[in-house]
Design a protein around this motif. Structure first.
Motif, PDB file in Angstrom:
ATOM      1  N   ALA A   2       0.854  -1.194   0.000  1.00  0.00           N
ATOM      2  CA  ALA A   2       0.000   0.000   0.000  1.00  0.00           C
ATOM      3  C   ALA A   2       0.887   1.241   0.000  1.00  0.00           C
ATOM      4  N   ARG A   3       0.326   2.331  -0.496  1.00  0.00           N
ATOM      5  CA  ARG A   3       1.054   3.601  -0.475  1.00  0.00           C
ATOM      6  C   ARG A   3       0.873   4.278   0.886  1.00  0.00           C
ATOM      7  N   HIS A  17       7.133  12.133   1.278  1.00  0.00           N
ATOM      8  CA  HIS A  17       7.200  11.303   0.069  1.00  0.00           C
ATOM      9  C   HIS A  17       6.171  10.181   0.177  1.00  0.00           C
ATOM     10  N   ILE A  18       5.598   9.832  -0.946  1.00  0.00           N
ATOM     11  CA  ILE A  18       4.695   8.684  -1.002  1.00  0.00           C
ATOM     12  C   ILE A  18       5.515   7.450  -1.364  1.00  0.00           C
ATOM     13  N   GLU A  19       5.472   6.443  -0.501  1.00  0.00           N
ATOM     14  CA  GLU A  19       6.249   5.218  -0.693  1.00  0.00           C
ATOM     15  C   GLU A  19       5.308   4.026  -0.656  1.00  0.00           C
ATOM     16  N   THR A  20       5.695   2.966  -1.322  1.00  0.00           N
ATOM     17  CA  THR A  20       4.919   1.730  -1.317  1.00  0.00           C
ATOM     18  C   THR A  20       5.590   0.733  -0.375  1.00  0.00           C
ATOM     19  N   VAL A  21       4.820   0.258   0.606  1.00  0.00           N
ATOM     20  CA  VAL A  21       5.393  -0.610   1.640  1.00  0.00           C
ATOM     21  C   VAL A  21       4.465  -1.797   1.897  1.00  0.00           C
ATOM     22  N   ASP A  22       5.029  -2.840   2.512  1.00  0.00           N
ATOM     23  CA  ASP A  22       4.209  -3.951   2.991  1.00  0.00           C
ATOM     24  C   ASP A  22       3.467  -3.510   4.249  1.00  0.00           C
ATOM     25  N   VAL A  23       2.209  -3.874   4.351  1.00  0.00           N
ATOM     26  CA  VAL A  23       1.396  -3.496   5.510  1.00  0.00           C
ATOM     27  C   VAL A  23       1.010  -4.758   6.267  1.00  0.00           C
ATOM     28  N   ALA A  24       1.348  -4.791   7.541  1.00  0.00           N
ATOM     29  CA  ALA A  24       1.017  -5.953   8.372  1.00  0.00           C
ATOM     30  C   ALA A  24      -0.478  -6.012   8.633  1.00  0.00           C
ATOM     31  N   ARG A  96       3.028   5.954  15.973  1.00  0.00           N
ATOM     32  CA  ARG A  96       2.630   4.548  16.142  1.00  0.00           C
ATOM     33  C   ARG A  96       1.469   4.177  15.234  1.00  0.00           C
ATOM     34  N   TRP A  97       0.514   5.078  15.069  1.00  0.00           N
ATOM     35  CA  TRP A  97      -0.676   4.795  14.252  1.00  0.00           C
ATOM     36  C   TRP A  97      -0.881   5.901  13.220  1.00  0.00           C
ATOM     37  N   PRO A  98      -0.032   5.979  12.194  1.00  0.00           N
ATOM     38  CA  PRO A  98      -0.151   7.062  11.214  1.00  0.00           C
ATOM     39  C   PRO A  98      -1.358   6.874  10.293  1.00  0.00           C
ATOM     40  N   ALA A  99      -1.987   7.982   9.942  1.00  0.00           N
ATOM     41  CA  ALA A  99      -3.202   7.932   9.134  1.00  0.00           C
ATOM     42  C   ALA A  99      -2.959   8.174   7.650  1.00  0.00           C
ATOM     43  N   TYR A 100      -1.839   8.802   7.281  1.00  0.00           N
ATOM     44  CA  TYR A 100      -1.586   9.128   5.875  1.00  0.00           C
ATOM     45  C   TYR A 100      -1.192   7.863   5.117  1.00  0.00           C
ATOM     46  N   ALA A 101      -2.160   7.071   4.718  1.00  0.00           N
ATOM     47  CA  ALA A 101      -1.864   5.808   4.051  1.00  0.00           C
ATOM     48  C   ALA A 101      -3.114   5.267   3.379  1.00  0.00           C
ATOM     49  N   GLU A 307      -1.950  12.349  -3.961  1.00  0.00           N
ATOM     50  CA  GLU A 307      -0.720  12.599  -4.697  1.00  0.00           C
ATOM     51  C   GLU A 307      -0.197  14.023  -4.498  1.00  0.00           C
ATOM     52  N   ASP A 308      -1.054  14.908  -4.016  1.00  0.00           N
ATOM     53  CA  ASP A 308      -0.682  16.311  -3.833  1.00  0.00           C
ATOM     54  C   ASP A 308      -0.471  16.648  -2.356  1.00  0.00           C
TER      55      ASP A 308
END
Length: 329
Positions: A2-3, A17-24, A96-101, A307-308
């Motif tokens: 997910a981004r 920056h927007i990054e693509t990562v594995d989400v547990a 710990r619990w970021p919402a920007y995703a 994206e913005d």
């Protein structure tokens, strides 16, 4: 995968920056949400710059408010199933619990089913502003019908929420703003009076408006030199609640007013409400009732795309907004 928005160093909006990562998957007692909208707050800009009460751990996520659809639930979670439309009460830690995703995970006790009258964008603009204002005005200050309350930074989302809450209980909200550009909009938003701090004598105007009884409550996000005229306008036994520090200038201690009027000056963070289950339950009930009866209506200043996010943060720090900034995914 997910981004997610992350930053690897402190700085201006450009460090996001927007990054693509594995989400547990969600853990015990957690709910995972496919985010549809985010509500932006100045706290996120402070974390990004390294001046917030919480310390970022790099690479760090951020964000305190989101609405979306339940993707998955962890063990021991009741009351939510995949597909539910929900929104988030701001957590104690956005690191710990970021919402920007695109996918975000939160403790189940902070997840609230969306009121049916709200879409995702509006739902993302609810909890931080109304919880902050409710906690100060109702839970702590005990603001009541006929009380006069001064609201500084009145065109912010919290300031506008405070105006609406004051009107809902029959108090008299006085909006304090820096220039006259937002005067008409503040009156239209429910302010009984508007005081323009850069163009008017604050104390003279407040004494004219409040009369001999003075101002019972000051709800301040600014600090700085205005502390002296604000406290001078207050009634004996009044309470000033400070929840920010936007002014770059020193904040004087108004010793004479505090002594002669037995004033209460009190610092406040919304965490006082969100980490106390009983106080949070009362706050939720008040806010949900207000949303249902129309007395509380989130005002959205502008909507950006995910994206913005850098441009959204630039606008967040411009002080040009009137209401909440929302980002859609």
């Amino acid at each position: 995968m997910a981004r997610i928005v992350r930053f690897h160093r402190h700085g201006g909006p450009e460090v996001l920056h927007i990054e693509t990562v594995d989400v547990a998957p969600p853990g015990r007692g957690e709910v995972q949400i496919r985010v549809k909208a985010l509500g932006l707050n100045r706290a996120e800009a402070l974390l990004r710059r390294g001046t917030y009460i919480e310390t970022a751990t790099f690479p760090s996520g951020l964000g305190l408010e989101a609405s979306g659809i339940v993707e998955a639930v962890g063990e021991d979670v009741a009351g939510f199933v995949p597909g539910d439309a929900v929104t988030i009460v701001p957590p104690l830690s956005m690191v710990r619990w970021p919402a920007y995703a695109e996918l975000a995970t939160f403790p189940a006790e902070l997840v609230v089913k969306n009121p049916p009258e709200l879409g995702f964008e509006t739902a993302a603009a609810v909890w931080m502003q109304y919880l902050t204002a409710y906690g100060a005005l109702i839970d702590i200050a005990g603001l009541g019908r006929g009380d006069v309350v001064i609201i500084t930074a009145a065109s912010s989302s919290v300031g506008l929420a405070a105006i609406q809450i004051a009107n809902r209980i029959g108090a008299i909200p006085i909006a304090l703003t820096r220039n006259s550009a937002k005067r008409r909009a503040l009156l239209d938003a429910g302010a009984a009076h508007v005081v323009v701090s850069d163009e008017e004598d604050i104390l003279a105007r407040l004494e004219e408006i409040a009369g001999p009884n003075g101002v019972h409550v000051v709800f301040d996000a600014v600090g700085g030199p205005a502390f002296e005229p604000l406290t001078a306008s207050m009634s004996p036994g009044g309470i000033l609640i400070e929840y920010g520090g936007l002014s770059p200038e020193p904040t004087p201690f108004p010793l004479l007013s505090v002594l002669t009027k037995s004033l209460i000056l009190r610092g406040y963070l919304v965490h006082e409400i969100t980490r106390d289950s009983e106080r949070l339950a009362r706050a939720k009930a008040f806010i949900l009732d207000g949303l249902a009866d129309g007395a509380l209506q989130p005002i959205i200043a502008r909507t950006f795309r995910f994206e913005d996010i850098v441009e959204a943060h630039r606008f967040l720090e411009s002080s040009e907004q009137f209401g909440k900034i929302v980002v859609t995914i």
